[in-house]
Design an enzyme around this catalytic site. Structure first.
Site, short mmCIF file in Angstrom:
data_model
loop_
_atom_site.label_atom_id
_atom_site.label_comp_id
_atom_site.label_asym_id
_atom_site.label_seq_id
_atom_site.Cartn_x
_atom_site.Cartn_y
_atom_site.Cartn_z
N ASN A 150 -113.42 -31.05 113.11
CA ASN A 150 -113.47 -32.16 112.15
C ASN A 150 -114.66 -33.08 112.33
O ASN A 150 -114.99 -33.85 111.43
CB ASN A 150 -112.16 -32.97 112.23
CG ASN A 150 -111.82 -33.34 113.65
OD1 ASN A 150 -111.58 -32.47 114.50
ND2 ASN A 150 -111.81 -34.62 113.94
N ALA A 199 -101.64 -32.44 104.00
CA ALA A 199 -101.92 -32.54 102.56
C ALA A 199 -103.08 -33.48 102.22
O ALA A 199 -103.84 -33.22 101.29
CB ALA A 199 -100.66 -33.01 101.83
N CYS A 324 -114.93 -47.12 120.31
CA CYS A 324 -115.20 -48.33 121.08
C CYS A 324 -114.03 -48.54 122.01
O CYS A 324 -112.90 -48.76 121.58
CB CYS A 324 -115.34 -49.50 120.12
SG CYS A 324 -116.07 -50.92 120.90
C1 LIG Z 1 -108.78 -30.98 112.81
C2 LIG Z 1 -107.67 -31.98 112.60
N1 LIG Z 1 -106.48 -31.76 113.17
C3 LIG Z 1 -105.45 -32.60 113.01
C4 LIG Z 1 -105.58 -33.75 112.26
C5 LIG Z 1 -104.41 -34.68 112.12
O1 LIG Z 1 -103.88 -34.64 110.81
P1 LIG Z 1 -102.85 -35.75 110.28
O2 LIG Z 1 -103.67 -36.83 109.68
O3 LIG Z 1 -102.02 -35.06 109.26
O4 LIG Z 1 -102.04 -36.20 111.42
C6 LIG Z 1 -106.81 -34.04 111.66
C7 LIG Z 1 -107.00 -35.29 110.90
O5 LIG Z 1 -108.03 -35.95 111.02
C8 LIG Z 1 -107.89 -33.12 111.82
O6 LIG Z 1 -109.08 -33.33 111.26
#
Ligand SMILES: Cc1ncc(COP(=O)(O)O)c(C=O)c1O
Length: 374
Positions: A150, A199, A324
């Site tokens: 991410n 979602a 931070c």
């Molecule tokens: C790679 C990844 N895993 C898990 C999550 C967590 O998702 P949620 O917002 O549904 O808890 C995110 C959210 O930023 C993500 O980017």
């Protein structure tokens, strides 16, 4: 001008999803566990959503379980698989999202499971051969490797990793949050045992996610109570969220090719301009990256320290890859894992099919203005 370049963080709800959710909200207030007509109607909405999602992801309806978020899903999958499948060792990517990483840390604190972080290079990739060798050890192993990172967008080959895990008898958990709805995923052909989605990453509502559990993998629930989700996740179902998530996935699947083409073009355009026009920048991550994420590393300068602030003032929403803590700004765990130099600053820009060239040009102009020394 307001520019949203934080689509990896969350996405706006698609208008078709809003319409569908509004209908459900008005008409289906029954408790899906009630046996009267209103309850049965609500149950039908949930099961229709499950069918839609299972069809798109090519898995069986019995393999999808709704949760409040991907965070809850990953916590359940990791903690319960270790407890219920006799796991002795977890091999994991140090670049996992905190919901995976912190779950693993907690498991290690409270059990005898051996944690084995994969060694990654400055591009965030690991050696597949090394993983193969590790998997030859005679230890019941859980492998946890995300599909798309991410922060830097790295795309990990879950089809290859899944095969290795299957040959070695290891359980494979893949965080598919950043790929579901963006690229086709076919669980019937992937050797993934456990996965999850959320979602709000694919133009659906927040506060609803799901876990995929392969039918041959039997784990127990993390939350106890009623018999919802075939005893895998107690609590009255978020029927509006579930319906919205299925609709969002349906729209994402229908428009996937068109969206993907636009996003790839936007990424190529933005990255070329950044590298050409802003001296000393580079793009973090590997050559194999998802097209909705670009993490740009800027050279050290007093201007760069203020960059996130100045982007925000200029109406641009991007994401700082630093956290931070105790008043000291430090690189995120992902940037630390790829040994991103402390004195540089990285910013994540993430786009969608809604992103325009005009928005990207404006962003480049603001970046130029605030990175050039005067
Ligand atoms: C790679 C990844 N895993 C898990 C999550 C967590 O998702 P949620 O917002 O549904 O808890 C995110 C959210 O930023 C993500 O980017």
């Amino acid at each position: 001008m307001n520019v949203y370049l934080d689509y990896a963080s969350t996405t706006p709800i698609h208008p078709e999803v809003i319409t569908y959710m509004s209908e459900i909200m008005k008409d289906h207030y029954g408790n899906p566990s009630s046996i009267h007509r209103l309850g049965r109607e609500a149950r039908t909405v949930i099961e229709k959503a499950r069918r839609t999602m299972a069809q798109i992801l090519n898995c069986s309806i019995g393999e999808i379980f709704f949760t409040s978020s991907a965070t809850e899903a990953h916590n359940t999958l990791l903690k319960r698989s270790v407890q219920d499948l006799g796991i002795e060792r977890i091999i994991y990517l140090p670049l996992e999202h905190h919901c995976g990483l912190h779950s693993i840390q907690e498991i290690v604190k409270t059990s005898t499971v051996q944690p084995v972080p994969l060694k990654v290079g400055s591009d965030g990739m690991f050696s597949m051969q090394e993983l193969e060798v590790m998997l030859k050890e005679n230890k019941k192993t859980l492998v946890s490797i995300m599909h798309v990172n991410n922060e830097i967008g790295n795309l990990y080959p879950i089809e290859v990793i899944g095969k290795l895990c299957k040959q070695a008898g290891a359980v494979f958990h893949a965080d598919t949050v950043q790929s579901i709805g963006k690229m086709p995923l076919d669980f019937a052909s992937l050797d993934v045992d456990l996965a999850a989605g959320s979602a709000h990453k694919f133009y659906g509502p927040k506060g609803i996610g799901f876990m995929y559990i392969h039918e041959d993998t039997q784990i127990n629930p993390m939350i106890y109570g009623g018999a919802q989700e075939r005893n895998m996740r107690a609590g009255t179902e978020n029927i509006i969220g579930i319906a919205g998530m299925a609709k969002a996935l349906e729209v994402a699947d229908r428009d996937q090719k068109k969206r993907a083409e636009i996003i790839a073009a936007r990424q190529a355009y933005f990255e070329e301009k950044v590298l050409q026009e802003i001296t000393g920048t580079w793009i973090n991550g590997s050559d194999s990256r998802a097209s909705h994420i670009t993490s740009v590393s800027f050279p050290a300068s007093p201007h760069v320290d203020m960059l996130m602030f100045n982007l925000d003032i200029a109406g641009i929403a991007a994401s700082s890859a630093s956290a931070c803590s105790s008043g000291i700004e430090a690189d995120s765990h992902v940037l630390q894992a790829i040994q991103h130099p402390d004195n540089r600053k990285s910013i994540r820009f993430s786009y969608s099919h809604l992103t325009t060239l005009e928005e990207l040009d404006y962003t480049i102009s603001i970046l130029k203005k605030h990175t050039q020394a005067t």
